[in-house]
Design a protein around this motif. Sequence first.
Motif, PDB file in Angstrom:
ATOM      1  N   ALA A   1     -35.495  64.506 -21.617  1.00  0.00           N
ATOM      2  CA  ALA A   1     -35.195  65.019 -22.961  1.00  0.00           C
ATOM      3  C   ALA A   1     -36.311  64.603 -23.917  1.00  0.00           C
ATOM      4  N   ILE A   2     -36.589  65.501 -24.823  1.00  0.00           N
ATOM      5  CA  ILE A   2     -37.722  65.289 -25.719  1.00  0.00           C
ATOM      6  C   ILE A   2     -37.212  65.174 -27.147  1.00  0.00           C
ATOM      7  N   GLY A   3     -37.726  64.196 -27.864  1.00  0.00           N
ATOM      8  CA  GLY A   3     -37.508  64.093 -29.296  1.00  0.00           C
ATOM      9  C   GLY A   3     -36.047  64.082 -29.698  1.00  0.00           C
ATOM     10  N   VAL A   4     -35.674  65.012 -30.586  1.00  0.00           N
ATOM     11  CA  VAL A   4     -34.297  65.050 -31.095  1.00  0.00           C
ATOM     12  C   VAL A   4     -33.287  65.316 -29.982  1.00  0.00           C
ATOM     13  N   GLN A   5     -33.741  65.900 -28.896  1.00  0.00           N
ATOM     14  CA  GLN A   5     -32.827  66.222 -27.792  1.00  0.00           C
ATOM     15  C   GLN A   5     -32.291  64.961 -27.110  1.00  0.00           C
ATOM     16  N   LYS A   6     -32.997  63.833 -27.287  1.00  0.00           N
ATOM     17  CA  LYS A   6     -32.528  62.582 -26.696  1.00  0.00           C
ATOM     18  C   LYS A   6     -31.168  62.188 -27.257  1.00  0.00           C
ATOM     19  N   ALA A   7     -30.872  62.629 -28.483  1.00  0.00           N
ATOM     20  CA  ALA A   7     -29.600  62.269 -29.106  1.00  0.00           C
ATOM     21  C   ALA A   7     -28.477  63.221 -28.708  1.00  0.00           C
ATOM     22  N   ALA A   8     -28.844  64.362 -28.132  1.00  0.00           N
ATOM     23  CA  ALA A   8     -27.816  65.363 -27.812  1.00  0.00           C
ATOM     24  C   ALA A   8     -27.162  65.051 -26.475  1.00  0.00           C
ATOM     25  N   ASP A   9     -25.900  65.520 -26.321  1.00  0.00           N
ATOM     26  CA  ASP A   9     -25.213  65.392 -25.029  1.00  0.00           C
ATOM     27  C   ASP A   9     -25.601  66.591 -24.193  1.00  0.00           C
ATOM     28  N   LEU A  10     -26.438  66.352 -23.209  1.00  0.00           N
ATOM     29  CA  LEU A  10     -27.032  67.482 -22.499  1.00  0.00           C
ATOM     30  C   LEU A  10     -26.327  67.841 -21.196  1.00  0.00           C
ATOM     31  N   PHE A  11     -25.288  67.115 -20.855  1.00  0.00           N
ATOM     32  CA  PHE A  11     -24.556  67.521 -19.648  1.00  0.00           C
ATOM     33  C   PHE A  11     -23.162  67.970 -20.048  1.00  0.00           C
ATOM     34  N   PRO A  12     -22.796  69.211 -19.717  1.00  0.00           N
ATOM     35  CA  PRO A  12     -21.457  69.673 -20.088  1.00  0.00           C
ATOM     36  C   PRO A  12     -20.425  69.058 -19.148  1.00  0.00           C
ATOM     37  N   GLU A  13     -19.714  68.076 -19.637  1.00  0.00           N
ATOM     38  CA  GLU A  13     -18.719  67.437 -18.775  1.00  0.00           C
ATOM     39  C   GLU A  13     -17.655  68.438 -18.376  1.00  0.00           C
ATOM     40  N   LEU A  14     -17.171  68.234 -17.205  1.00  0.00           N
ATOM     41  CA  LEU A  14     -16.239  69.214 -16.654  1.00  0.00           C
ATOM     42  C   LEU A  14     -14.922  68.519 -16.349  1.00  0.00           C
ATOM     43  N   GLU A  15     -13.843  69.109 -16.812  1.00  0.00           N
ATOM     44  CA  GLU A  15     -12.512  68.635 -16.423  1.00  0.00           C
ATOM     45  C   GLU A  15     -11.783  69.845 -15.871  1.00  0.00           C
ATOM     46  N   ALA A  16     -11.246  69.679 -14.687  1.00  0.00           N
ATOM     47  CA  ALA A  16     -10.578  70.826 -14.069  1.00  0.00           C
ATOM     48  C   ALA A  16      -9.341  70.354 -13.326  1.00  0.00           C
ATOM     49  N   THR A  17      -8.421  71.284 -13.136  1.00  0.00           N
ATOM     50  CA  THR A  17      -7.237  70.979 -12.328  1.00  0.00           C
ATOM     51  C   THR A  17      -7.042  72.092 -11.301  1.00  0.00           C
ATOM     52  N   ILE A  18      -6.473  71.687 -10.161  1.00  0.00           N
ATOM     53  CA  ILE A  18      -6.100  72.660  -9.135  1.00  0.00           C
ATOM     54  C   ILE A  18      -4.588  72.567  -8.948  1.00  0.00           C
ATOM     55  N   PHE A  19      -3.932  73.700  -9.009  1.00  0.00           N
ATOM     56  CA  PHE A  19      -2.530  73.792  -8.594  1.00  0.00           C
ATOM     57  C   PHE A  19      -2.491  74.711  -7.386  1.00  0.00           C
ATOM     58  N   HIS A  20      -1.778  74.298  -6.407  1.00  0.00           N
ATOM     59  CA  HIS A  20      -1.782  75.057  -5.158  1.00  0.00           C
ATOM     60  C   HIS A  20      -0.373  74.987  -4.567  1.00  0.00           C
ATOM     61  N   ILE A  21       0.178  76.144  -4.287  1.00  0.00           N
ATOM     62  CA  ILE A  21       1.465  76.201  -3.584  1.00  0.00           C
ATOM     63  C   ILE A  21       1.258  77.018  -2.326  1.00  0.00           C
ATOM     64  N   GLY A  22       1.694  76.491  -1.217  1.00  0.00           N
ATOM     65  CA  GLY A  22       1.496  77.199   0.050  1.00  0.00           C
ATOM     66  C   GLY A  22       2.749  77.184   0.900  1.00  0.00           C
ATOM     67  N   TYR A  23       2.813  78.149   1.770  1.00  0.00           N
ATOM     68  CA  TYR A  23       3.913  78.184   2.732  1.00  0.00           C
ATOM     69  C   TYR A  23       3.352  78.630   4.068  1.00  0.00           C
ATOM     70  N   THR A  24       3.726  77.918   5.105  1.00  0.00           N
ATOM     71  CA  THR A  24       3.267  78.295   6.429  1.00  0.00           C
ATOM     72  C   THR A  24       4.452  78.327   7.379  1.00  0.00           C
ATOM     73  N   LYS A  25       4.458  79.320   8.246  1.00  0.00           N
ATOM     74  CA  LYS A  25       5.580  79.438   9.169  1.00  0.00           C
ATOM     75  C   LYS A  25       5.145  80.054  10.494  1.00  0.00           C
ATOM     76  N   PRO A  26       5.418  79.350  11.581  1.00  0.00           N
ATOM     77  CA  PRO A  26       5.236  79.962  12.894  1.00  0.00           C
ATOM     78  C   PRO A  26       6.521  80.677  13.307  1.00  0.00           C
ATOM     79  N   PHE A  27       6.394  81.810  13.950  1.00  0.00           N
ATOM     80  CA  PHE A  27       7.606  82.478  14.456  1.00  0.00           C
ATOM     81  C   PHE A  27       7.278  83.385  15.612  1.00  0.00           C
TER      82      PHE A  27
END
Lengths: 78, 421, 316
Positions: free
Chosen positions: B395-421
């Motif tokens: 980072a150069i100059g004024v950019q040193k003060a900036a937050d340059l990495f976009p933090e990521l927060e994510a969630t996964i919801f997953h519902i599954g069903y499996t059946k042998p027959f």
Amino acid sequence: MVFRKLLACLMAVCALGGCASMQSAMQSVQPWEKDQLAKEEMQLVPDRVEEFFDSRVYFSREAAFGGKGVGGGGCGCN
Amino acid sequence: MQLTQKKKRRRKGGGVCSLLSAASASLLLAAPLANAEDVHQHHAEGAPEQLWRIDVGTMRYSEKDRISVAEQNFRARRQLGEENALTVRADYDSVSGASPTGTTKIQTTSGASGTAYMARFQTTRAAVGVDWETSLSPDTHLTLAGDHSSSKMNKSSGIGATVARDFNQRNTTLIAGASYSVDTIDMEIKTELTPDSTAAVRAASEKKDQIDLQLGVSQVLARGTLLQLNFVHGHASGYMTNPHKLLSIVHPLTGETLTYSPLTEKRPDTRYSNALYAQINQVLGTGILYGGYRYFQDTWGIKAHTVDLKYRQPFTEKLYVQPHIRVYTQGAADFYRSMLAAGETPAYASADHRLAKLQTNSVGVKLGYKPTFGGELTARIEAIRQNGELHPQDAIGVQKAADLFPELEATIFHIGYTKPF
Amino acid sequence: MQVCEKQEASCPQKTRAVTLRIAGEGHVVGEFQALGGPCEVLLDMPDLDIPGREAAHHFVKLAAVEAWRIEAKFSRYNASGIVHQINNAKGQPVVLDEESSALLDFAHSCHQISDGAFDITSGVLRRAWTFDGGNRLPKPATVAALLPQVGWHRANWSRPQLHLPSGMEIDLGGIGKEYAVDQAARQLAAAGIRSALVNFGGDVFALGPRANGESWVVGIDDPNATGRACVRSFPLRHGGLATSGDARRFLKKNGKRYGHILNPKTGWPVRGAPRSVSVKADSCIDAGMLATFAMLKGPDAGVFLKAEGVEHFIIW
């Protein structure tokens, strides 16, 4: 780069060789002792749908990918 | 037939015995012998007398303030005789939201968040696949796979083959596999590393090929211990630049964003990668611990470590709980630049945060339940957090003060069903 | 010391258990119920510590799983089995799998070899005959009315398709148990067992001599005695031994004994048949068929078996 590739290959070969030598030193598991290993939850990928979905999520958010095997298709989800 | 046999019998007198042994020999050799080691499997739950296995799932992946993905999965596997099985897969997802372009927002020192977002977008994608599993011999199994996926801008097709061979009373399995896939990108592509606003646009159909080669071994170490080691070498070539990503051009001394347009990015058109993966499944009391580690490196200069731990603990015969932790770290690609100083002319550059130094932490829990009507229901939730260098070295100059990495927060919801027959 | 395990996977109504005991002579006896009766597998295991017992249990289960599989597939009573499907086809052709086709080929050969005396379609006659030791003979007209539904020559068997005229049925009970013994023994042999005896309800196969080199000794029950007195013992090192005949399955009227072996051509019991025939042969199914053929020969059973040159034992 070539050196790194060679190193990685070497590591894999060592791992395979280590396995074989470990095997000879170890008493092998008999067929009738495989009750636990035969369970579905002891498979290397117990839940394929979860594996598929998560690898796609992480593929689209991280630079590293793969390792568990070779898939058929590209993901196309960059 | 009857006549000849009658004749034979009259001639030989007591010939019933030999006629009978001839008939019984062909009977006793006709039936294929089930493999001794499969006995437990045959009587494990979901025994293969059940010819079908269906998996359905619905998932939602949502990032805070960014994209969200809704995905539907379907799998159907049909056992065909003792030695073959066919699986068809279908997935449909829709993605909507916004994604960071890679540019910095900061023009002066007063900004809070430093990264810019591209406009909102929505896209859908459908994927189909088929797997054919067959036995080449009682100890050798071949899996052939074919996949195709398609979205508005991207089409991908692939084929793969994996051979697994069991040795040593099925305690050792060697695996070799290869796959080839080709992606085509149909979108407006701009000339690389040129100002976004003035770059020439071509409506291109660019291609990317990927070849993966796998060598692996899985080894039963003890009664409740299974180890797998896998090495995958990948070779990608073709168009790997992301046409949506941009690089900010800043003043080489002050770091202030220059008024003219950011640059389009450019990535190398070849990428060799190596992944070494180790997994251990260990029975612990009534539970199972799954431990995975992956080392990844490639010719773009990425080095990454992944540790993945899951522990499955049954509470009753019908219910289990499976907590999950995953930690991922990666170093930056050689050509990753958070910004470019005006006048720089690198051969390759990208400000895509996925190529930056970063760490991803995930925690999750999955519940599995076997209802009285059969099959298994699962519900899963995962929380994902990705952090990078907010203030990278370049980072150069004024950019040193900036937050340059976009933090990521994510969630996964997953519902599954499996059946042998 | 008993090891007991429930098998619940494919048949929840039935408790499928394998029990192990150690016999006085140092071999392991694994017992389970299958094919309508008690079954056992005798194994010579050098070590009977805990891993040894687990190994024994594994091998007995190999045999048991095979017996249960064959029972489920070929039982007349199992609605999902192939025989049930054939018997309820109502004159429609049925396409059979490889194993069922092989069994029908074998039954077809047996029908030819025995000049039609052995017939898997003769089970229909059971509607007229009840062999319970009593004296109720059926009316000749009842038997005669069933005869058009009996006779393998009426069936159109063109592998893998069986076209059975409506009203006819097949019953593989006369082959199935011996076949299961041979297949279970094959499973054990494939698993590396060199010394074992498989005994499914009196039909036997020895996979090799005992670990000390001696023969297994198989006793033949006396159908005339009430207890389990053995009237004859067969030493067995390798091969099958089967017995046809049962003390309790007959009718008696006016001092005349009607055995349960029916002549498919007349619908009436074979006259002058022995009470029990035991035969030794290369396989259990060979032994079983030779014993059945001998029964069908009636008074000539002994002559037939002598001419065949097989070791046998007949109780009249």
